[in-house]
Design an enzyme around this catalytic site. Structure first.
Site, PDB file in Angstrom:
ATOM      1  N   TYR A  51       0.770  -1.318   0.150  1.00 44.90           N
ATOM      2  CA  TYR A  51       0.114   0.071   0.012  1.00 44.90           C
ATOM      3  C   TYR A  51       0.884   1.259   0.095  1.00 44.90           C
ATOM      4  O   TYR A  51       0.622   2.176  -0.892  1.00 44.90           O
ATOM      5  CB  TYR A  51      -0.792  -0.036   1.271  1.00 44.90           C
ATOM      6  CG  TYR A  51      -1.946  -1.156   1.109  1.00 44.90           C
ATOM      7  CD1 TYR A  51      -3.301  -0.873   0.416  1.00 44.90           C
ATOM      8  CD2 TYR A  51      -1.689  -2.312   1.424  1.00 44.90           C
ATOM      9  CE1 TYR A  51      -4.120  -1.850   0.218  1.00 44.90           C
ATOM     10  CE2 TYR A  51      -2.667  -3.361   1.199  1.00 44.90           C
ATOM     11  CZ  TYR A  51      -3.605  -3.105   0.438  1.00 44.90           C
ATOM     12  OH  TYR A  51      -4.836  -3.923   0.738  1.00 44.90           O
ATOM     13  N   GLU A  71      10.669  -5.486  -5.924  1.00 43.24           N
ATOM     14  CA  GLU A  71       9.747  -6.026  -4.856  1.00 43.24           C
ATOM     15  C   GLU A  71      10.201  -7.642  -4.737  1.00 43.24           C
ATOM     16  O   GLU A  71      10.505  -8.246  -5.851  1.00 43.24           O
ATOM     17  CB  GLU A  71       8.252  -6.139  -5.645  1.00 43.24           C
ATOM     18  CG  GLU A  71       7.380  -7.399  -5.113  1.00 43.24           C
ATOM     19  CD  GLU A  71       7.261  -7.135  -3.739  1.00 43.24           C
ATOM     20  OE1 GLU A  71       6.870  -6.191  -3.271  1.00 43.24           O
ATOM     21  OE2 GLU A  71       7.427  -8.276  -3.024  1.00 43.24           O
ATOM     22  N   ASN A 149      -5.106 -10.469   1.218  1.00 45.77           N
ATOM     23  CA  ASN A 149      -5.900  -9.882   2.411  1.00 45.77           C
ATOM     24  C   ASN A 149      -7.314 -10.010   1.987  1.00 45.77           C
ATOM     25  O   ASN A 149      -7.992 -10.280   0.841  1.00 45.77           O
ATOM     26  CB  ASN A 149      -5.676  -8.600   2.829  1.00 45.77           C
ATOM     27  CG  ASN A 149      -5.642  -7.524   1.838  1.00 45.77           C
ATOM     28  OD1 ASN A 149      -6.831  -7.613   0.996  1.00 45.77           O
ATOM     29  ND2 ASN A 149      -5.102  -6.368   2.006  1.00 45.77           N
ATOM     30  N   GLU A 388     -14.146  -8.936  13.542  1.00 49.86           N
ATOM     31  CA  GLU A 388     -14.557  -9.183  12.217  1.00 49.86           C
ATOM     32  C   GLU A 388     -15.356 -10.743  12.332  1.00 49.86           C
ATOM     33  O   GLU A 388     -14.862 -11.487  12.612  1.00 49.86           O
ATOM     34  CB  GLU A 388     -13.107  -9.323  11.328  1.00 49.86           C
ATOM     35  CG  GLU A 388     -13.289  -9.853  10.033  1.00 49.86           C
ATOM     36  CD  GLU A 388     -11.986 -10.154   9.297  1.00 49.86           C
ATOM     37  OE1 GLU A 388     -10.963  -9.237   9.581  1.00 49.86           O
ATOM     38  OE2 GLU A 388     -11.793 -10.713   8.321  1.00 49.86           O
ATOM     39  N   HIS A 473      -1.698  -8.341  10.823  1.00 49.21           N
ATOM     40  CA  HIS A 473      -1.670  -7.013  10.768  1.00 49.21           C
ATOM     41  C   HIS A 473      -0.521  -6.509  11.540  1.00 49.21           C
ATOM     42  O   HIS A 473      -0.874  -5.598  12.530  1.00 49.21           O
ATOM     43  CB  HIS A 473      -2.999  -6.507  11.342  1.00 49.21           C
ATOM     44  CG  HIS A 473      -4.306  -6.771  10.847  1.00 49.21           C
ATOM     45  ND1 HIS A 473      -5.552  -6.695  11.527  1.00 49.21           N
ATOM     46  CD2 HIS A 473      -4.711  -7.209   9.813  1.00 49.21           C
ATOM     47  CE1 HIS A 473      -6.557  -6.984  10.812  1.00 49.21           C
ATOM     48  NE2 HIS A 473      -5.894  -7.380   9.496  1.00 49.21           N
ATOM     49  N   GLY A 501       3.379   0.622   6.807  1.00 48.63           N
ATOM     50  CA  GLY A 501       2.499   0.213   8.138  1.00 48.63           C
ATOM     51  C   GLY A 501       3.675   0.212   9.226  1.00 48.63           C
ATOM     52  O   GLY A 501       3.308   0.575  10.463  1.00 48.63           O
ATOM     53  N   ASN A 511      -9.146  -3.121  10.733  1.00 52.76           N
ATOM     54  CA  ASN A 511      -8.210  -3.525   9.993  1.00 52.76           C
ATOM     55  C   ASN A 511      -7.397  -2.360   9.415  1.00 52.76           C
ATOM     56  O   ASN A 511      -7.990  -1.493   8.978  1.00 52.76           O
ATOM     57  CB  ASN A 511      -8.839  -4.242   8.635  1.00 52.76           C
ATOM     58  CG  ASN A 511      -9.950  -5.337   9.451  1.00 52.76           C
ATOM     59  OD1 ASN A 511     -10.899  -4.852   9.945  1.00 52.76           O
ATOM     60  ND2 ASN A 511      -9.611  -6.580   9.017  1.00 52.76           N
TER      61      ASN A 511
HETATM   62  P1  FAE Z   1       2.875  -4.751   2.502  1.00 58.27           P
HETATM   63  O1  FAE Z   1       1.467  -4.822   1.793  1.00 58.27           O
HETATM   64  O2  FAE Z   1       3.179  -5.773   3.109  1.00 58.27           O
HETATM   65  O3  FAE Z   1       3.921  -4.624   1.408  1.00 58.27           O
HETATM   66  C1  FAE Z   1       5.296  -4.725   1.612  1.00 58.27           C
HETATM   67  C2  FAE Z   1       5.877  -5.380   0.085  1.00 58.27           C
HETATM   68  O4  FAE Z   1       7.251  -5.246   0.327  1.00 58.27           O
HETATM   69  C3  FAE Z   1       5.581  -6.629   0.090  1.00 58.27           C
HETATM   70  O5  FAE Z   1       5.216  -7.126  -1.280  1.00 58.27           O
HETATM   71  C4  FAE Z   1       7.047  -7.303   0.431  1.00 58.27           C
HETATM   72  O6  FAE Z   1       7.172  -8.685  -0.397  1.00 58.27           O
HETATM   73  C5  FAE Z   1       7.899  -6.530  -0.023  1.00 58.27           C
HETATM   74  N1  FAE Z   1       9.266  -6.373   0.663  1.00 58.27           N
HETATM   75  C6  FAE Z   1       9.526  -6.552   1.873  1.00 58.27           C
HETATM   76  N2  FAE Z   1      10.884  -6.694   2.201  1.00 58.27           N
HETATM   77  C7  FAE Z   1      11.530  -6.508   0.925  1.00 58.27           C
HETATM   78  C8  FAE Z   1      12.885  -6.348   0.806  1.00 58.27           C
HETATM   79  N3  FAE Z   1      13.774  -6.277   1.198  1.00 58.27           N
HETATM   80  N4  FAE Z   1      13.058  -6.167  -0.862  1.00 58.27           N
HETATM   81  C9  FAE Z   1      11.994  -5.900  -1.575  1.00 58.27           C
HETATM   82  N5  FAE Z   1      10.764  -5.711  -1.093  1.00 58.27           N
HETATM   83  C10 FAE Z   1      10.521  -6.296  -0.156  1.00 58.27           C
HETATM   84  O7  FAE Z   1       2.953  -3.399   3.460  1.00 58.27           O
HETATM   85  N6  FAE Z   1      -5.899  -5.367   6.084  1.00 58.27           N
HETATM   86  C11 FAE Z   1      -7.016  -4.921   6.097  1.00 58.27           C
HETATM   87  O8  FAE Z   1      -7.318  -3.660   6.409  1.00 58.27           O
HETATM   88  N7  FAE Z   1      -8.103  -5.698   5.655  1.00 58.27           N
HETATM   89  C12 FAE Z   1      -8.038  -6.808   5.674  1.00 58.27           C
HETATM   90  O9  FAE Z   1      -9.342  -7.568   5.088  1.00 58.27           O
HETATM   91  C13 FAE Z   1      -7.017  -7.523   5.526  1.00 58.27           C
HETATM   92  N8  FAE Z   1      -6.762  -9.007   5.546  1.00 58.27           N
HETATM   93  C14 FAE Z   1      -5.410  -9.458   5.692  1.00 58.27           C
HETATM   94  C15 FAE Z   1      -5.505 -10.917   5.632  1.00 58.27           C
HETATM   95  C16 FAE Z   1      -4.314 -11.519   5.600  1.00 58.27           C
HETATM   96  C17 FAE Z   1      -4.266 -12.843   5.443  1.00 58.27           C
HETATM   97  C18 FAE Z   1      -3.241 -10.659   5.729  1.00 58.27           C
HETATM   98  C19 FAE Z   1      -1.865 -11.365   5.626  1.00 58.27           C
HETATM   99  C20 FAE Z   1      -3.135  -9.477   5.833  1.00 58.27           C
HETATM  100  C21 FAE Z   1      -4.460  -8.853   5.789  1.00 58.27           C
HETATM  101  N9  FAE Z   1      -4.601  -7.323   6.183  1.00 58.27           N
HETATM  102  C22 FAE Z   1      -5.877  -6.831   5.902  1.00 58.27           C
HETATM  103  C23 FAE Z   1      -3.203  -6.560   6.526  1.00 58.27           C
HETATM  104  C24 FAE Z   1      -2.677  -5.750   5.106  1.00 58.27           C
HETATM  105  O10 FAE Z   1      -2.807  -6.708   4.149  1.00 58.27           O
HETATM  106  C25 FAE Z   1      -1.618  -5.170   5.335  1.00 58.27           C
HETATM  107  O11 FAE Z   1      -1.573  -4.282   6.901  1.00 58.27           O
HETATM  108  C26 FAE Z   1      -1.054  -4.300   4.372  1.00 58.27           C
HETATM  109  O12 FAE Z   1      -0.864  -4.969   3.237  1.00 58.27           O
HETATM  110  C27 FAE Z   1       0.544  -3.559   4.787  1.00 58.27           C
HETATM  111  O13 FAE Z   1       0.727  -2.655   3.973  1.00 58.27           O
HETATM  112  P2  FAE Z   1       2.288  -1.912   3.653  1.00 58.27           P
HETATM  113  O14 FAE Z   1       2.287  -1.239   2.672  1.00 58.27           O
HETATM  114  O15 FAE Z   1       2.807  -1.832   5.023  1.00 58.27           O
END
Ligand code: FAE
Length: 532
Positions: A51, A71, A149, A388, A473, A501, A511
């Site tokens: 995000y 990525e 998610n 939820e 989360h 995050g 969430n």
């Molecule tokens: P994120 O989306 O985790 O993106 C970080 C990216 O950086 C990832 O693609 C990694 O692969 C990449 N990365 C990490 N380290 C490196 C590196 N060294 N070099 C290159 N790339 C790298 O971060 N939240 C909701 O609000 N509603 C929901 O319904 C919900 N359901 C969920 C269900 C599941 C099963 C999971 C796992 C999470 C859920 N979440 C939900 C949480 C939400 O997906 C999460 O808070 C966000 O994706 C975090 O966003 P960020 O941008 O922080």
């Protein structure tokens, strides 16, 4: 069926996904579709495509700045052996987990049967990253967590905001940045008339009945799923995705991930390029910019090549855990000596805890369950829990109600690094989930008493009631206005930013992805106006 086992993983298909699309270009001339070349000098490098990273890339590109995104996960576009890009939740295969030889499913048991199974090691979509006291689930791939998610897109109640991000102007967030984030993500409420009669939301209606009979506020929450598409799934006129139980390992249809919203718009500017299967391992100052070391991975996780590039500005958007681990290590090893002592601090699990309840036979929850949640039980003010009403899409009638609670757990953990090994640890303790359990019980003990029901004990192994071993989360580790200034600029190193995050100190009361997106919108606007 949950008990069904299908094992599809041919070597050919594994090798088929090795290629990274795009052509190499000369240093300094990156264009859309171009591949990252060692030695390139970049105006902006974004680490991660979740995000925060996607918001940064889109807004910078719209402001005329070329952006390269790195990525570590795959670009999920190539169909697997079953003709689909993503594996089904009930039939995990090599695509499902990040570099594991055995699955680690969040619900590891059902009706007394363990569900986990061996799979070939592969750069799959869901990472179950294990620390001493907690397993942290994260999405891996272009689109980050949006790939895996539940799509629940919840804006926190205004009265809770000051506790979530105390240094941020709430008026501005609710007037400008939350609406902008919701629009950018494609967030919509479910059609209530359709919901009332849809077979696939019987489980949610049972959840509502039980909540309301115990006097709890039941609230609908919007989602990023395309509701018109889901109606067609239900009518049998479109291939099923949410109604086929798809979610944890990706949705083949219907869900608006970042790949189809922010990232699609970013790429359409012609100024954004993405390198999948590229993992950043180091960032260090280099004459006005930063040297960034990147490992190019193959689908076994092995390093194919190591590339060093230079970037004028670097945005850490690797997720709470990814960003915190990188920064903690870079500070401990002296690569970024100017970072302050707040790096690695303030990490929380958003108070996640899961449980199931065993309903009476007259309260069937339905064998067809849409995998996209639409509602919650809001006992935040009175009991510190927002639950939820979650699906249990097994394909059979389970008579179970299932919940993921977000609670006001006060515990915060710290990342630390042994500079000799570079190993980063998180000091979360299993026992720290007890306040979350107590808060969730303010809802479910009362419902069980009212309904004459009990907790399920077959979902998390060895007669356990609570799924207290995990979080979906992760939040914090480079907290806004502590590790960074009030807009995500890292202290001590001009041109380095955190925009994911990791900025949020451990809890959002609901969430988190709408808040992560809205905060990124707020911060990037200020950074573009002031720093670029
Ligand atoms: P994120 O989306 O985790 O993106 C970080 C990216 O950086 C990832 O693609 C990694 O692969 C990449 N990365 C990490 N380290 C490196 C590196 N060294 N070099 C290159 N790339 C790298 O971060 N939240 C909701 O609000 N509603 C929901 O319904 C919900 N359901 C969920 C269900 C599941 C099963 C999971 C796992 C999470 C859920 N979440 C939900 C949480 C939400 O997906 C999460 O808070 C966000 O994706 C975090 O966003 P960020 O941008 O922080």
């Amino acid at each position: 069926m949950v008990s069904r086992r299908r094992f599809i993983a041919g070597t050919g298909s594994l090798l088929g996904a090795l290629a990274v699309p795009g052509t190499a270009v000369a240093a300094g001339r990156l264009t859309a579709g171009a591949r990252l070349t060692a030695g390139t000098r970049l105006p902006v490098l974004v680490i991660g495509t979740g995000y925060g990273g996607s918001v940064a890339a889109l807004r910078l590109a719209q402001a005329g700045v070329p952006v390269h995104m790195v990525e570590m996960g795959m670009e999920w576009k190539t169909p697997g052996p079953d003709g689909k890009v993503f594996a089904n939740t009930t039939r995990p295969d090599h695509r499902s987990f990040w570099l594991r030889t055995r699955t680690k499913q969040p619900l590891g048991n059902f009706l007394g049967f363990p569900l986990d199974k061996d799979v070939p090691r592969y750069t799959g979509i869901l990472d179950a990253e294990e620390f001493g006291g907690i397993t942290v689930y994260q999405g891996r791939g272009v689109g980050g967590g949006s790939l895996v998610n539940g799509g629940m897109a919840v804006t926190p109640r205004r009265e809770n905001f000051a506790a979530i991000l105390p240094s941020v102007n709430a008026d501005e967030m609710y007037a400008v940045h939350y609406p902008r984030a919701n629009a950018g993500l494609g967030v919509h409420p479910v059609d209530p008339a359709w919901w009332e009669s849809a077979a696939c939301y019987q489980y949610a209606r049972v959840g509502r009945k039980h909540a309301q009979r115990s006097g709890f506020p039941f609230v609908f929450v919007p989602n990023v799923y395309d509701w018109e598409y889901m109606k067609r799934e239900a009518a049998g006129t479109a291939p099923r995705s949410a109604l086929e139980g798809e979610v944890l390992y990706g949705n083949n249809h219907g869900k608006k991930t970042l790949r189809t919203t922010y990232l699609a718009r970013a790429e359409a500017t012609g100024r954004v390029t993405v390198s999948p299967l590229h993992k950043v391992t180091s960032v260090a100052p280099a004459g006005g910019g930063y040297t960034v070391v990147i490992d190019e991975l193959d689908t076994t996780g092995a390093t194919q090549a190591t590339k060093t590039v230079t970037a004028d500005k670097v945005f850490f958007a690797a997720g709470s855990v990814g960003t915190s681990k990188l920064l903690t290590r870079l500070r401990a090893t002296g690569a970024l000596p100017g970072l302050n002592g707040e790096i690695g601090e303030g990490w929380g699990d958003n108070g996640n805890v899961m449980c199931g309840r065993a309903n009476h036979m007259w309260d069937a929850t339905g064998k067809l369950q849409a995998s996209m949640p639409t509602a919650g039980i809001d006992n935040w003010a009175a009991g510190g829990a927002f639950a939820e009403v979650a699906p249990l899409p097994t394909g059979i009638e389970t008579y179970a109600s299932f919940y993921l609670s977000i609670t006001a757990n006060p515990h915060r953990a710290r990342f630390s690094c042994d500079p000799a090994t570079g190993q980063v640890e998180l000091n979360w303790q299993t026992a720290w989930k007890q306040p979350s359990i107590d808060m969730a019980k303010t809802i479910f003990d009362r419902i069980n008493t009212r309904e004459g029901t009990i907790y399920r004990t077959d979902l998390f192994g060895s007669s356990r009631i609570w799924g207290d071993h995990l979080t979906y989360h992760p939040l914090g580790g480079a907290v806004l206005n502590r590790a960074t200034d009030n807009y995500g600029r890292l202290h001590g190193h001009p041109g380095l930013y955190v925009i994911d995050g990791a900025l949020i100190p451990g809890n959002t009361s609901v969430n988190p992805f709408v808040t992560i997106t809205a905060l990124a919108e707020r911060n990037i606007e200020e950074i573009i106006a002031t720093d670029l």
